[in-house]
Scaffold this active site. Sequence first.
Site, PDB file in Angstrom:
ATOM      1  N   ARG A 171       0.980  -1.228  -0.074  1.00 39.79           N
ATOM      2  CA  ARG A 171      -0.023   0.039  -0.148  1.00 39.79           C
ATOM      3  C   ARG A 171       0.938   1.169   0.047  1.00 39.79           C
ATOM      4  O   ARG A 171       1.612   1.381   0.824  1.00 39.79           O
ATOM      5  CB  ARG A 171      -0.952  -0.041   1.041  1.00 39.79           C
TER       6      ARG A 171
ATOM      7  N   CYS B 217     -13.655  -2.347   5.484  1.00 44.81           N
ATOM      8  CA  CYS B 217     -13.053  -1.586   4.725  1.00 44.81           C
ATOM      9  C   CYS B 217     -13.580  -0.655   3.842  1.00 44.81           C
ATOM     10  O   CYS B 217     -13.167   0.705   3.569  1.00 44.81           O
ATOM     11  CB  CYS B 217     -11.863  -2.470   4.148  1.00 44.81           C
TER      12      CYS B 217
ATOM     13  N   CYS C 259      -7.671 -10.672  -0.383  1.00 39.98           N
ATOM     14  CA  CYS C 259      -7.688 -10.495   1.156  1.00 39.98           C
ATOM     15  C   CYS C 259      -7.836 -11.750   1.847  1.00 39.98           C
ATOM     16  O   CYS C 259      -8.902 -12.349   1.690  1.00 39.98           O
ATOM     17  CB  CYS C 259      -8.892  -9.460   1.318  1.00 39.98           C
TER      18      CYS C 259
ATOM     19  N   CYS D 218     -15.022  -3.109  -1.176  1.00 42.60           N
ATOM     20  CA  CYS D 218     -13.605  -3.399  -0.697  1.00 42.60           C
ATOM     21  C   CYS D 218     -12.946  -4.390  -1.649  1.00 42.60           C
ATOM     22  O   CYS D 218     -13.665  -5.024  -2.389  1.00 42.60           O
ATOM     23  CB  CYS D 218     -13.611  -3.970   0.858  1.00 42.60           C
TER      24      CYS D 218
ATOM     25  N   LYS E  16      -6.341   6.167  12.242  1.00 45.32           N
ATOM     26  CA  LYS E  16      -6.787   6.847  10.810  1.00 45.32           C
ATOM     27  C   LYS E  16      -7.298   8.325  11.249  1.00 45.32           C
ATOM     28  O   LYS E  16      -8.067   8.576  11.859  1.00 45.32           O
ATOM     29  CB  LYS E  16      -7.665   6.047  10.240  1.00 45.32           C
TER      30      LYS E  16
ATOM     31  N   LYS F  62      -4.259   0.093  14.736  1.00 42.90           N
ATOM     32  CA  LYS F  62      -4.136   0.955  13.605  1.00 42.90           C
ATOM     33  C   LYS F  62      -4.919   2.407  13.943  1.00 42.90           C
ATOM     34  O   LYS F  62      -5.677   2.353  14.893  1.00 42.90           O
ATOM     35  CB  LYS F  62      -4.911   0.760  12.205  1.00 42.90           C
TER      36      LYS F  62
ATOM     37  N   CYS G 198     -16.381  -8.965   4.368  1.00 42.91           N
ATOM     38  CA  CYS G 198     -16.460  -9.321   5.910  1.00 42.91           C
ATOM     39  C   CYS G 198     -16.658  -8.060   6.683  1.00 42.91           C
ATOM     40  O   CYS G 198     -16.569  -6.970   6.282  1.00 42.91           O
ATOM     41  CB  CYS G 198     -15.155  -9.909   6.174  1.00 42.91           C
TER      42      CYS G 198
ATOM     43  N   ARG H 261      -2.133   6.063   9.700  1.00 40.67           N
ATOM     44  CA  ARG H 261      -1.842   5.724   8.493  1.00 40.67           C
ATOM     45  C   ARG H 261      -2.144   6.715   7.754  1.00 40.67           C
ATOM     46  O   ARG H 261      -2.178   7.883   8.004  1.00 40.67           O
ATOM     47  CB  ARG H 261      -3.256   4.650   8.276  1.00 40.67           C
TER      48      ARG H 261
END
Length: 582
Positions: A80, A482, A439, A433, A217, A215, A478, A149
């Site tokens: 990424r 995302c 994934c 996503c 954001k 994470k 899922c 991120r």
Amino acid sequence: MSDEIEDAPKPLHKNEQLKAQSNFLRGHILRDLLDESSGTITEESGQLTKFHGIYAQDDRDLRSQRRREGREKAYIFMARVRVPGGVCTPRQWLAMDAIADARGNGTLKITNRQAFQLHGVLKGQLRAAIHEVNVALLDTLAACGDVNRNVMCNPNPHLSRLHAETLSIAKAVATHLLPRTRAYHELWVDDILVSGGEPEEDIEPILGKTYLPRKFKTVFAIPPSNDVDVFAHDLGFIAVADDDGGLAGFNITIGGGMGMTFNHVDTYPRLADVIGFCRPHQVVDVAEKIVTVQRDFGDRTDRKHARFKYTVADRGPVWIRAEVERRLGWELGSARRFEFTDTGDRYGWTEGPNGDAHFTVFIENGRVKDDAKRALRAVALIHKGDFRLTPNQHLMIAGIAPADRPAIEAILREHRLDAAHRATGLRLNSMACVALPTCGLALAESERYLPDLVTLLDAEVEAAGLRDDAIVIRMTGCPNGCGRPYLAEIGFVGKAPGKYNMYLGAAFNGSRLNTLYKASLPAADIVPTVRPLLRKYAAERAPGERFGDFVIRAGIVKPTGTPADFHDKATVAAASEDAASL
Ligand code: HEM
Ligand code: SF4
């Protein structure tokens, strides 16, 4: 149970020890990369490479064939690339285009957090790929992992006078919060073998030796657009104009997040709270202090409870604000009024003030490939402005000079990119996503399925006379969220192959979450389930009423009440019965 045992602190999650012992994110990554006996890296290195923007994956389409053949999985990597505010140069675009061809699967994914993803990179190509990304003056540092991120920012340069200043503050925050360890450069940029590195004891003053619990954001929104989905993020800044249209400062939001785990009712999507206001020159300091509060108070024992949203939910936004102010040594201002209209992109041409112009290309689910990829390469060879990745996975060709416009227009026409945005309002507001095949967490299809589902739904939309009505539809493979599905007017979350939980009733402007409407809906039942809703909406809506608002007013779903509303009560009950009978 004795009090003593009850009071014993929960052990730290194993990733905490891994981070602490990694010598600032080096671990055994290099050893694993050089090991030619396998196409992948160890589980421990896989956790650490995330901090370097890299996910170890495998092509799930090939799993059963490989198993039959007795071979190891078809291992690949995803890298990424961080693009603060989504802004890159035509040269950088060309570099990414070439790296995708030479080192990846030939496609580029524009993500809904304004990053690029390279998919399908083989282990032997990984160091070269990341090196080339850096040569193009981009990087993958902290694009994944327990760190701050990619920092997002509304990409429209002429949305208002606030834009240029907001973008530069967003970039300053991005830089300030980056990890300072040299590990990334040693491993991927300078090509110096990591021999354990120099002692770096005080190298991470903000993030610390074990980085963040999870994470983190950060986004910058510029009203009236909420394209960045500010309420879905750990930390947000909402630009506020002064009386002359200049930048007065920012409202600060904390504690948003999307992910949850099915049947774990103590995991849930959460909207961020607005906690105050600060001036432009204070933003970097505020961001740093908020990050350190999460560093110190986030839950490091349970990664399902480690996001900042749970720290905010458990301690309360008032407590967090007070702690942030204590660290700042001054008080935040009171939040100012703001209003968001929508979360979407503005497609097609926008005229700038100085004769320059911007064109936003609709790129379905952000997957740049085949003819569109060739067209954008041709544009990049001419274009002197910049490229801006949008928070909805599309691309703005920004600052097109008047002299270049005819040639760029011709390319867009020839490759039919000039017409892509004449799709239905449903497709223009669709987002998926990645999910399968790359994934590892996907339970169902998403990016490969949503376009076909929208084609089926388009017929219903047309029949109901809603062709040009913007309706936000999002899908993920899922519950991790995302594609921000819990902020969609119609959201689908993969439960099992061909089965989705369906959510309804988020606000068009991203200020209200949706609610579970159907659990484990088979894909074949989606169209018959959505059809009557669209017809009812077309027949009974009030003037200007959005689909997400209508389904609530019409009593089809209740607005979200508690976190449990995101879970299927029947399966939660069955799961707890199972647990009780163990
Ligand atoms: C527990 C939570 C989560 C986990 C474990 C997770 C993991 C992943 C993984 C493995 C991928 C790579 C998929 C691929 O490219 O093959 C991915 C993609 C992505 N994730 Fe997450 N994710 C989580 C939550 C979120 C949330 C809440 C957001 C944003 C609000 C987000 C944003 C993204 C984006 C933008 C991508 C790139 C692809 C896209 O644009 O759809 N993720 N995530
Ligand atoms: S939502 Fe789930 S399936 Fe989709 S990319 Fe994220 S982790 Fe993978």
